[in-house]
Design a protein around this motif. Structure first.
Motif, mmCIF file in Angstrom:
data_model
loop_
_atom_site.group_PDB
_atom_site.id
_atom_site.type_symbol
_atom_site.label_atom_id
_atom_site.label_comp_id
_atom_site.label_asym_id
_atom_site.label_seq_id
_atom_site.Cartn_x
_atom_site.Cartn_y
_atom_site.Cartn_z
ATOM 1 N N THR A 103 15.405 13.295 3.798
ATOM 2 C CA THR A 103 14.335 12.779 2.934
ATOM 3 C C THR A 103 14.140 11.288 3.188
ATOM 4 O OG1 THR A 103 14.847 14.432 1.259
ATOM 5 C CG2 THR A 103 13.611 12.489 0.527
ATOM 6 N N ILE A 104 15.242 10.563 3.300
ATOM 7 C CA ILE A 104 15.178 9.117 3.542
ATOM 8 C C ILE A 104 14.593 8.837 4.923
ATOM 9 C CG2 ILE A 104 16.574 7.019 3.789
ATOM 10 C CD1 ILE A 104 16.259 8.103 0.868
ATOM 11 N N ILE A 105 15.002 9.604 5.916
ATOM 12 C CA ILE A 105 14.464 9.445 7.274
ATOM 13 C C ILE A 105 12.962 9.693 7.266
ATOM 14 C CG2 ILE A 105 14.436 10.468 9.594
ATOM 15 C CD1 ILE A 105 17.497 10.907 9.225
ATOM 16 N N SER A 106 12.540 10.733 6.568
ATOM 17 C CA SER A 106 11.121 11.060 6.482
ATOM 18 C C SER A 106 10.335 9.927 5.821
ATOM 19 C CB SER A 106 10.947 12.362 5.689
ATOM 20 O OG SER A 106 9.594 12.693 5.566
ATOM 21 N N ARG A 107 10.861 9.386 4.733
ATOM 22 C CA ARG A 107 10.182 8.271 4.060
ATOM 23 C C ARG A 107 10.058 7.069 4.983
ATOM 24 N NH1 ARG A 107 13.318 8.856 -1.730
ATOM 25 N NH2 ARG A 107 12.186 10.714 -2.397
ATOM 26 N N LYS A 108 11.120 6.788 5.718
ATOM 27 C CA LYS A 108 11.090 5.651 6.657
ATOM 28 C C LYS A 108 10.035 5.893 7.734
ATOM 29 C CE LYS A 108 12.550 2.074 9.161
ATOM 30 N NZ LYS A 108 13.739 1.947 9.952
ATOM 31 N N ASN A 109 9.983 7.102 8.270
ATOM 32 C CA ASN A 109 8.996 7.416 9.310
ATOM 33 C C ASN A 109 7.571 7.255 8.794
ATOM 34 O OD1 ASN A 109 10.622 7.923 11.546
ATOM 35 N ND2 ASN A 109 10.973 10.045 10.951
ATOM 36 N N GLU A 158 0.817 -1.214 0.000
ATOM 37 C CA GLU A 158 0.000 0.000 0.000
ATOM 38 C C GLU A 158 0.857 1.273 0.000
ATOM 39 O OE1 GLU A 158 -3.518 -2.089 2.683
ATOM 40 O OE2 GLU A 158 -2.318 -0.470 3.538
ATOM 41 N N LEU A 159 2.109 1.142 0.384
ATOM 42 C CA LEU A 159 2.990 2.307 0.481
ATOM 43 C C LEU A 159 3.399 2.827 -0.894
ATOM 44 C CD1 LEU A 159 5.459 1.093 3.259
ATOM 45 C CD2 LEU A 159 3.797 2.950 3.470
ATOM 46 N N PRO A 160 3.661 4.137 -0.976
ATOM 47 C CA PRO A 160 4.280 4.643 -2.201
ATOM 48 C C PRO A 160 5.627 3.942 -2.400
ATOM 49 C CG PRO A 160 3.493 6.455 -0.833
ATOM 50 C CD PRO A 160 3.354 5.204 -0.026
ATOM 51 N N GLU A 161 6.025 3.776 -3.640
ATOM 52 C CA GLU A 161 7.215 2.993 -3.974
ATOM 53 C C GLU A 161 8.466 3.448 -3.227
ATOM 54 O OE1 GLU A 161 9.970 1.839 -7.813
ATOM 55 O OE2 GLU A 161 8.006 2.725 -8.153
ATOM 56 N N LYS A 162 8.691 4.744 -3.142
ATOM 57 C CA LYS A 162 9.918 5.244 -2.507
ATOM 58 C C LYS A 162 9.939 4.954 -1.008
ATOM 59 C CE LYS A 162 11.016 8.720 -5.937
ATOM 60 N NZ LYS A 162 11.301 10.124 -6.219
ATOM 61 N N GLN A 163 8.777 5.061 -0.349
ATOM 62 C CA GLN A 163 8.708 4.725 1.075
ATOM 63 C C GLN A 163 8.938 3.230 1.282
ATOM 64 O OE1 GLN A 163 5.058 6.141 2.832
ATOM 65 N NE2 GLN A 163 5.374 8.214 2.067
ATOM 66 N N ARG A 164 8.305 2.421 0.442
ATOM 67 C CA ARG A 164 8.461 0.968 0.538
ATOM 68 C C ARG A 164 9.919 0.570 0.347
ATOM 69 N NH1 ARG A 164 4.690 -0.545 -2.780
ATOM 70 N NH2 ARG A 164 5.971 -0.447 -4.646
ATOM 71 N N LEU A 165 10.565 1.163 -0.645
ATOM 72 C CA LEU A 165 11.959 0.842 -0.929
ATOM 73 C C LEU A 165 12.854 1.160 0.267
ATOM 74 C CD1 LEU A 165 14.109 -0.090 -2.956
ATOM 75 C CD2 LEU A 165 14.290 2.281 -3.704
ATOM 76 N N VAL A 166 12.673 2.334 0.865
ATOM 77 C CA VAL A 166 13.486 2.714 2.025
ATOM 78 C C VAL A 166 13.248 1.732 3.168
ATOM 79 C CG1 VAL A 166 13.814 4.453 3.826
ATOM 80 C CG2 VAL A 166 13.670 5.151 1.432
#
Length: 184
Positions: free
Chosen positions: A159-165, A127-135
């Motif tokens: 940006t990576i920390i934000s996606r992970k959160n 369900e996650l956006p691809e970039k969040q899922r990848l991180v």
């Protein structure tokens, strides 16, 4: 100011305000260790002042700095881990990570619960956006550091920390729904 006078002011401040500051900090933070860290930062900042004798209201100064340190602690972006999510049963607590990694001897109920969590976890990942899922996958499942991921993707570490959160928050929400469904 002579060193002896400075040490006397610091000692007196610690004696007068140490317990009071801890009582002020403790309800505002997650745990005692965080409270102790904040108090240590306050004392460190206080002891490094060169103009201690010029502070008119030491108590006011200490409380203002303490409040600022608490605020700073909340503002810092920390990555959350899914393993912080805890499943509680009648015998105590298990983290989700503990349940997911239990061996086959845990029994059929745990195995069934484990399978359900894995299924829901992967459904939620989809369900996650691809970039969040990848991180999330790279960090949690492939054991890459967030800095390594940032370097590989040519992105800023924030940006990576934000996606992970965002990913962890979504996954927690979905697993919380699973937990509530199982208990209803």
């Amino acid at each position: 100011m002579p060193q002896e006078e400075k040490e006397n002011i610091i000692s007196q401040a610690v004696s007068n305000y140490g317990g009071k500051l801890m009582s002020y900090i403790r309800p505002k933070v997650k745990n005692t260790e965080d409270a102790e860290d904040i108090l240590q930062e306050v004392w460190f900042q206080f002891s490094n002042l060169t103009n201690l004798s010029e502070i008119v209201n030491i108590g006011g100064w200490l409380y203002r700095v303490t409040a600022n340190k608490i605020t700073d602690r909340y503002r810092k972006k920390k990555t959350e881990n899914l393993e912080d999510f805890v499943y509680e049963d009648e015998n105590g607590e298990f983290s989700i990570k503990d349940i997911l990694l239990m061996d086959d001897t845990a029994g059929p109920e745990i195995k069934m619960f484990q399978d359900e969590i894995w299924k829901k976890l992967f459904d939620a990942l989809e369900e996650l956006p691809e970039k969040q899922r990848l991180v999330y996958v790279e960090n949690e499942l492939n054991d890459k550091t967030l800095q390594e991921i940032a370097d590989e993707q040519g992105e800023n570490i924030k940006t990576i920390i934000s996606r992970k959160n965002y990913a962890v928050k979504h996954l927690r929400k979905r697993l919380r729904q699973l937990y509530e469904d199982l208990n209803s």
